[in-house]
Motif scaffolding. Structure first.
Motif, mmCIF file in Angstrom:
data_model
loop_
_atom_site.group_PDB
_atom_site.id
_atom_site.type_symbol
_atom_site.label_atom_id
_atom_site.label_comp_id
_atom_site.label_asym_id
_atom_site.label_seq_id
_atom_site.Cartn_x
_atom_site.Cartn_y
_atom_site.Cartn_z
ATOM 1 N N SER A 84 29.599 58.000 -1.265
ATOM 2 C CA SER A 84 28.272 57.627 -1.853
ATOM 3 C C SER A 84 27.138 58.072 -0.980
ATOM 4 C CB SER A 84 27.980 56.287 -2.306
ATOM 5 O OG SER A 84 26.875 56.209 -2.915
ATOM 6 N N TRP A 85 27.426 57.500 0.356
ATOM 7 C CA TRP A 85 26.279 57.941 1.443
ATOM 8 C C TRP A 85 26.138 59.444 1.729
ATOM 9 C CZ3 TRP A 85 21.980 55.553 2.442
ATOM 10 C CH2 TRP A 85 21.992 54.141 2.467
ATOM 11 N N GLY A 86 27.407 60.144 1.660
ATOM 12 C CA GLY A 86 27.437 61.617 1.662
ATOM 13 C C GLY A 86 26.784 62.418 0.662
ATOM 14 N N ALA A 87 27.156 61.696 -0.718
ATOM 15 C CA ALA A 87 26.432 62.461 -1.884
ATOM 16 C C ALA A 87 25.125 62.265 -1.982
ATOM 17 C CB ALA A 87 27.472 61.966 -2.880
ATOM 18 N N ILE A 88 24.649 61.167 -1.539
ATOM 19 C CA ILE A 88 23.220 61.072 -1.476
ATOM 20 C C ILE A 88 22.290 61.995 -0.735
ATOM 21 C CG2 ILE A 88 22.672 59.799 0.401
ATOM 22 C CD1 ILE A 88 20.931 57.997 -1.455
ATOM 23 N N VAL A 89 23.113 62.883 -0.066
ATOM 24 C CA VAL A 89 22.419 64.106 1.012
ATOM 25 C C VAL A 89 22.979 65.180 0.567
ATOM 26 C CG1 VAL A 89 22.150 65.006 3.448
ATOM 27 C CG2 VAL A 89 22.083 62.568 3.122
ATOM 28 N N LEU A 90 24.375 65.402 0.322
ATOM 29 C CA LEU A 90 24.906 66.681 0.193
ATOM 30 C C LEU A 90 24.797 67.035 -1.377
ATOM 31 C CD1 LEU A 90 28.449 65.799 1.728
ATOM 32 C CD2 LEU A 90 26.630 67.266 2.588
ATOM 33 N N MET B 114 14.897 67.552 -1.223
ATOM 34 C CA MET B 114 15.786 66.717 -0.753
ATOM 35 C C MET B 114 15.650 65.232 -0.996
ATOM 36 S SD MET B 114 18.704 67.292 2.316
ATOM 37 C CE MET B 114 17.671 67.099 3.649
ATOM 38 N N ALA B 115 14.285 64.752 -0.376
ATOM 39 C CA ALA B 115 14.144 63.612 -0.453
ATOM 40 C C ALA B 115 14.039 62.942 -1.963
ATOM 41 C CB ALA B 115 12.874 63.157 0.427
ATOM 42 N N ALA B 116 13.352 63.738 -2.972
ATOM 43 C CA ALA B 116 13.400 63.352 -4.180
ATOM 44 C C ALA B 116 14.473 63.054 -4.936
ATOM 45 C CB ALA B 116 12.584 64.083 -4.773
ATOM 46 N N GLY B 117 15.357 64.166 -4.473
ATOM 47 C CA GLY B 117 16.953 63.814 -5.258
ATOM 48 C C GLY B 117 17.608 62.730 -4.712
ATOM 49 N N ALA B 118 17.543 62.526 -3.328
ATOM 50 C CA ALA B 118 18.203 61.318 -2.709
ATOM 51 C C ALA B 118 17.550 60.093 -3.370
ATOM 52 C CB ALA B 118 17.955 61.318 -1.297
ATOM 53 N N LEU B 119 16.322 59.896 -3.634
ATOM 54 C CA LEU B 119 15.446 58.994 -4.222
ATOM 55 C C LEU B 119 16.199 58.566 -5.621
ATOM 56 C CD1 LEU B 119 13.428 56.687 -4.292
ATOM 57 C CD2 LEU B 119 11.605 58.470 -5.182
#
Length: 480
Positions: free
Chosen positions: A367-373, A420-425
């Motif tokens: 999950s921590w990987g997907a939040i960035v990738l 990318m930050a918006a997607g992670a949020l």
């Protein structure tokens, strides 16, 4: 002086070229369609695919497990096979270099260092710990010992797996090709034998009647969590496949082996993992094989899979090494290959001494990987396929001077990082990666798909309204 054999000359040249971030010439690319397929199969059917299936079985039963694995992997591997692989093979560039058009020459280096240092080390540690579990279980069965999952024996075996991987890695990418020609077919056999044993001992009707490992779960929410887990698992391939595809000889050889290896082989292995977990009541792959096949057959399979994990660590390490050598400039190029390999694997050495904390948090880890990738992959797809129409300025990729097309603002494209930050949020709002608790909209949306949609859509809008108007990114020449 006698001349070296042609095979040796070709191998030496390929190893030299493929460990640099400079564009790789066609004559230096060493893998055919089937070579890359074998590498992908060996990478995909490591015990992390079985662990993926075990994690899925925690949430859903057999039928839902098959559906969620096919859906989740189908979505993510389709995208991962496009985003880093096509630019890498078309231009011969290292996959993190291809990010420079979207994130800037400095921004891509920052992403490369973060992902290579964290994800590569974490995956290497997970695989090494699995290897330690496998050999400890064989030892327990053979001598009647009772080594715990966090025992010193497991830690030392995990450490040994990292060291052996480092030794193989020092021989360059041809070592991956050679080892996988042996390991990949063997892993296919092990997986199919496990599947036969499951149906022989349990049977389909009994298997589909078994409940998921977790009790008292909301079935619809659990199914969506299983799909999300598989999307995240597929996205986890992103840091590796581009650099491996770069070694192939054609776009066909770069793309389709991902569907044979990363998709088909991963799906089969994960399904076998889910069935095994349901049948045996454990989500730890190293606990399945001896109960399924007995000491001789199961023990041999467990030993083989333990060694196969080493090939996966090597493939992970190679992708990270090429990225770090290119992204750190003269420092990385001057550092000897063995020393750089040791630097990459040192974090894994530390993590193997905390086996339970590393091994038992698989869902949170992916999950921590997907939040960035997820957002990263979406931005790369929009940048390369939509805005630039698959055309890149190779000279600009290596030009970090102010005013160069991919320099943006101080080497960083703030538009890409904001997207990318918006997607992670969005991902975090839908699925908290800390406690892995989903919000109500997750029931219908998942977390990765909205995250990618927001990141890719915002990047497209801001690139057209901000970057192009400021004359940044070289979009005019590449998108006409």
């Amino acid at each position: 002086m006698s001349r070296a054999p042609r095979r040796f000359q070709r191998t030496a040249l390929a190893d030299a070229g493929s460990t640099s971030d400079l564009p790789l010439l066609t004559k230096d690319r060493i893998w055919s369609f089937w070579d890359f397929s074998a590498a992908n199969i060996g990478l995909a059917i490591a015990t992390w695919a079985f662990l993926q299936g075990g994690a899925v079985a925690y949430y859903v039963g057999a039928k839902e497990a098959v559906a969620s694995i096919v859906i989740g992997y189908g979505i993510s591997i389709f995208l991962v096979a496009l985003a880093p692989c096509i630019p890498a093979i078309r231009y011969g560039i290292e996959q993190f270099v291809s990010l420079r058009s979207a994130f800037g020459t400095g921004g891509a280096r920052a992403i490369m260092l973060a992902l290579s240092a964290l994800l590569a080390a974490a995956w290497a540690a997970v695989l090494a710990i699995m290897c330690g579990h496998a050999f400890a279980n064989v030892w327990n069965a053979l001598f009647g010992t009772d080594f715990a999952t966090d025992s010193l024996t497991v830690k030392l075996m995990g450490l040994s797996a990292v060291v052996v991987s480092w030794v193989i890695l020092m021989r360059g990418p041809t070592s991956i090709e050679t080892v996988n020609k042996i390991v990949a077919p063997g892993l296919v056999v092990v997986t199919l034998v496990m599947l036969v044993l499951i149906f022989t001992q349990v049977g389909w009707s009994e298997l589909v009647a078994l409940p998921p490992l977790a009790s008292d779960v909301d079935r619809h929410m659990a199914f969506m969590l299983a799909i999300e887990l598989n999307i995240a698992g597929g996205l986890a391939w992103w840091p590796n496949v581009g650099n491996l595809a770069r070694l192939t000889r054609s776009s066909r050889a770069a793309y389709w082996p991902n569907m044979i290896g990363l998709f088909l082989a991963s799906v089969i292995a994960a399904v076998v993992g889910a069935f095994s977990a349901l049948a045996l009541g454990s989500d730890d792959p190293t606990q399945w094989m001896i109960p399924l096949g007995g000491f001789v057959l199961g023990g041999l399979a467990l030993v083989f899979v333990g060694f196969a994990n080493i090939t996966s660590i090597v493939a992970q390490g190679y992708a990270a090494l090429v990225a770090v050598r290119g992204g750190t400039g003269n420092i990385g190029r001057r550092m000897p290959w063995p020393v750089l390999g040791a630097v990459i694997l040192i974090p894994a050495v530390v993590l193997v001494f905390f086996p339970d904390a590393t091994y038992n948090n698989y869902g949170r880890f992916v999950s921590w990987g997907a939040i960035v990738l997820g957002p990263l992959c979406a931005i790369q797809l929009v940048d390369f396929f939509v805005l630039r129409r698959q055309r890149l300025d190779i000279r600009a990729m290596y030009d970090n001077r102010s005013g160069s097309p991919y320099h943006y603002t101080g080497g960083f494209n703030l538009v890409a990082f904001a997207s990318m930050a918006a997607g992670a949020l969005v991902y975090a709002l839908l699925l908290n990666p800390v406690d892995y608790v989903p919000s109500e909209p997750f029931r219908w949306l998942t977390a990765s798909l909205p995250s990618m949609a927001v990141a890719g859509g915002l990047y497209w809008v801001l690139s057209r309204t901000v970057s192009m108007r400021l004359g940044q990114g070289g979009f005019t020449s590449s998108s006409d």
